[in-house]
Design an enzyme around this catalytic site. Structure first.
Site, PDB file in Angstrom:
ATOM      1  N   CYS A 162     -39.754 -25.712  62.306  1.00  0.00           N
ATOM      2  CA  CYS A 162     -39.213 -27.074  62.087  1.00  0.00           C
ATOM      3  C   CYS A 162     -38.143 -27.415  63.121  1.00  0.00           C
ATOM      4  CB  CYS A 162     -38.647 -27.238  60.677  1.00  0.00           C
ATOM      5  SG  CYS A 162     -39.870 -27.035  59.395  1.00  0.00           S
ATOM      6  N   GLN A 188     -27.958 -22.705  57.804  1.00  0.00           N
ATOM      7  CA  GLN A 188     -27.988 -21.292  58.225  1.00  0.00           C
ATOM      8  C   GLN A 188     -26.577 -20.714  58.269  1.00  0.00           C
ATOM      9  OE1 GLN A 188     -30.778 -19.713  58.433  1.00  0.00           O
ATOM     10  NE2 GLN A 188     -32.182 -21.456  58.510  1.00  0.00           N
ATOM     11  N   LYS A 192     -30.753 -20.450  50.673  1.00  0.00           N
ATOM     12  CA  LYS A 192     -30.544 -19.667  51.888  1.00  0.00           C
ATOM     13  C   LYS A 192     -29.322 -18.756  51.769  1.00  0.00           C
ATOM     14  CE  LYS A 192     -32.661 -22.868  55.141  1.00  0.00           C
ATOM     15  NZ  LYS A 192     -34.078 -22.508  55.158  1.00  0.00           N
ATOM     16  N   HIS A 199     -32.699 -28.626  63.387  1.00  0.00           N
ATOM     17  CA  HIS A 199     -33.863 -28.550  62.497  1.00  0.00           C
ATOM     18  C   HIS A 199     -34.330 -29.989  62.264  1.00  0.00           C
ATOM     19  CE1 HIS A 199     -35.919 -27.993  58.596  1.00  0.00           C
ATOM     20  NE2 HIS A 199     -35.949 -26.694  58.850  1.00  0.00           N
ATOM     21  N   ASP A 216     -24.892 -29.572  59.772  1.00  0.00           N
ATOM     22  CA  ASP A 216     -25.961 -28.967  58.992  1.00  0.00           C
ATOM     23  C   ASP A 216     -25.649 -27.469  58.937  1.00  0.00           C
ATOM     24  OD1 ASP A 216     -28.175 -27.615  58.139  1.00  0.00           O
ATOM     25  OD2 ASP A 216     -29.600 -28.636  59.456  1.00  0.00           O
TER      26      ASP A 216
HETATM   27  N1  ALA Z   1     -35.438 -24.163  57.386  1.00  0.00           N
HETATM   28  C1  ALA Z   1     -36.131 -22.971  57.092  1.00  0.00           C
HETATM   29  C2  ALA Z   1     -36.439 -22.159  58.323  1.00  0.00           C
HETATM   30  O1  ALA Z   1     -35.869 -22.360  59.343  1.00  0.00           O
HETATM   31  C3  ALA Z   1     -37.300 -23.196  56.235  1.00  0.00           C
HETATM   32  O2  ALA Z   1     -37.268 -21.300  58.283  1.00  0.00           O
END
Ligand code: ALA
Length: 423
Positions: free
Chosen positions: A381, A213, A236, A133, A210
């Site tokens: 992103c 997710q 998230k 990202h 990171d």
């Molecule tokens: N990082 C978030 C996405 O992947 C906003 O949608």
């Protein structure tokens, strides 16, 4: 407890969904049902998180670390308790390893500015990957510009995965830091993080994951991973926006310098100098996200009561179900490898992105929105990853604990209509 599920109950997404006010009982409120398939962007919030925030604001609201009155002391205790719950949730040794930030992006920037800026010198190498990202690319590019460190990108293959031999060769450059996503926010790819950390350590590099997710989809144990830094956001994983976490293990914590100066992060201030407060308070200048920490605490207890292992299992079931449906559409390309049993490419979960020949992802997302289905279209992103996979953008669906197979059935029916309409 507000957040406890009945442990004897088998995981049932319908029962889970009933606890999310935005998604549940919409017909009773005269609202059309919606299918929410954008949890990678942000998750919906369960009732227990909403109630915990309300309860705190109604009964406990006061600033922390300042007042000597009972209300303030209780607020401080609740905030510090939230830190302990975060430490437990990710398997950290101690709550001092947990720094509250405002989100993953701030956490990563804190490592770049508070650690790498001091510990690395011009010419040193940082390995970043093409999966990342932008939050795990741009801070390193800024550091490269200001400090003269070199960025080397670990490429992805046509399947959107890493090649271990290429990684091993890059480690021969003696990098000082390896930054990798725990789970792609585009393809759901789960890089072999534990092995990557091990190899990086053998090469003498520090590591950053990171986990924005990953943290919502799999049980996480930072000690087992052996990682030095790990970052994620509260929103998230069913908590509020505005709160994030930076985990730093003991071996890097003392070298981490505060990036923000201000109140509370100091124990003494004169006109000429100041003495820093202890760890982790020195990293949290000013009034922190107290309400949000309370909400995050509730969200983590909610997840613990379902069980992250059960969530991981259910996520894989849904992922395969969605994949089977998508693979039936001609003219539709799924980004990355779709064979999650292929050892070479590792596993995937939770997120699927696809491109439909001849239709712009924004038009796809708009058409879904017209039918009350929330999904995302664009580059998410992650422009370098899209570039590596030869497409400027994609349509993305992503799942949460409340996603049901019925949601995916509706999604697939509407997808068929949209393709018939727009191609
Ligand atoms: N990082 C978030 C996405 O992947 C906003 O949608």
């Amino acid at each position: 407890m507000l957040c406890r599920q009945d442990p004897a109950r088998v995981y049932d997404p319908q029962i889970i969904k009933a606890q999310f006010p935005l998604l549940a009982n919409r017909e009773l409120r005269g609202e059309p049902p919606i299918v929410y398939l954008d949890s990678a962007s942000t998750t919906q919030k369960p009732q227990c998180v909403i109630r915990a925030i309300e309860k705190y604001l109604v009964a406990s609201n006061a600033n922390i670390n300042r007042g000597v009155y009972a209300l303030s002391e209780s607020s401080t205790e609740q905030y510090e308790h939230a830190r302990e719950v975060v430490a437990r949730f990710i398997g950290a040794t101690h709550s001092r390893n947990i720094v509250f930030t405002h989100g993953t992006t701030e956490s990563i920037n804190m490592v770049a500015l508070g650690w790498a800026r001091n510990m690395l010198k011009a010419g040193d190498t940082i390995i970043v990957t093409e999966v990342e990202h932008h939050a795990n690319i741009v801070p390193w590019q800024m550091l490269a510009k200001n400090k003269g460190v070199r960025l080397t990108f670990l490429p992805v293959d046509e399947a959107g995965s890493f090649d271990k031999d290429i990684y091993a060769r890059l480690l021969e450059q003696n990098p000082k830091l390896v930054c990798v996503s725990g789970m792609s926010n585009v393809t759901g790819y789960l890089p072999p993080c534990k092995q990557m950390v091990e190899w990086a350590q053998r090469a003498g590099a520090r590591t950053l994951i990171d986990a924005a997710q990953l943290v919502a989809h799999k049980p996480l144990d930072v000690r087992d991973l052996g990682v030095d830094f790990l970052a994620f956001s509260g929103h998230k994983l069913y908590g509020p926006t505005g709160i994030g976490v930076l985990y730093a293990n003991d071996s890097v914590l003392d070298d981490l310098e505060p990036v923000f100066g201000g109140g509370v992060m100091v124990s003494q201030v004169t006109t000429t100098s100041s003495i820093l407060a202890g760890i982790p308070t020195r990293f949290e200048a000013g009034t922190p996200a107290i309400v949000e920490a309370i909400g995050l605490n509730a969200a983590l207890e909610f997840l613990e009561s379902i069980g992250m292992a059960a969530i991981e299992q259910q996520g894989l079931v849904l992922y395969r179900y969605a994949l089977e449906k998508l693979l039936q559409f001609p003219n539709l390309t799924i980004l990355g490898n779709t064979d999650s049993t292929d050892e070479r490419v590792g596993k995937r979960t939770g997120i699927i992105s696809f491109a439909i020949n001849g239709i712009h992802p924004h038009d796809v997302a708009q058409a879904f929105d017209d039918r009350n289905i929330c999904m995302r279209g664009g580059h998410h992103c992650a422009m370098p990853l899209h570039h590596a996979l030869h497409t400027p953008g994609s349509s993305r669906i992503s799942f949460g604990v409340y996603t049901t197979q019925a949601d995916l059935d509706v999604f697939a029916d509407v997808l068929a209509q949209i393709i018939a309409l727009l191609t």
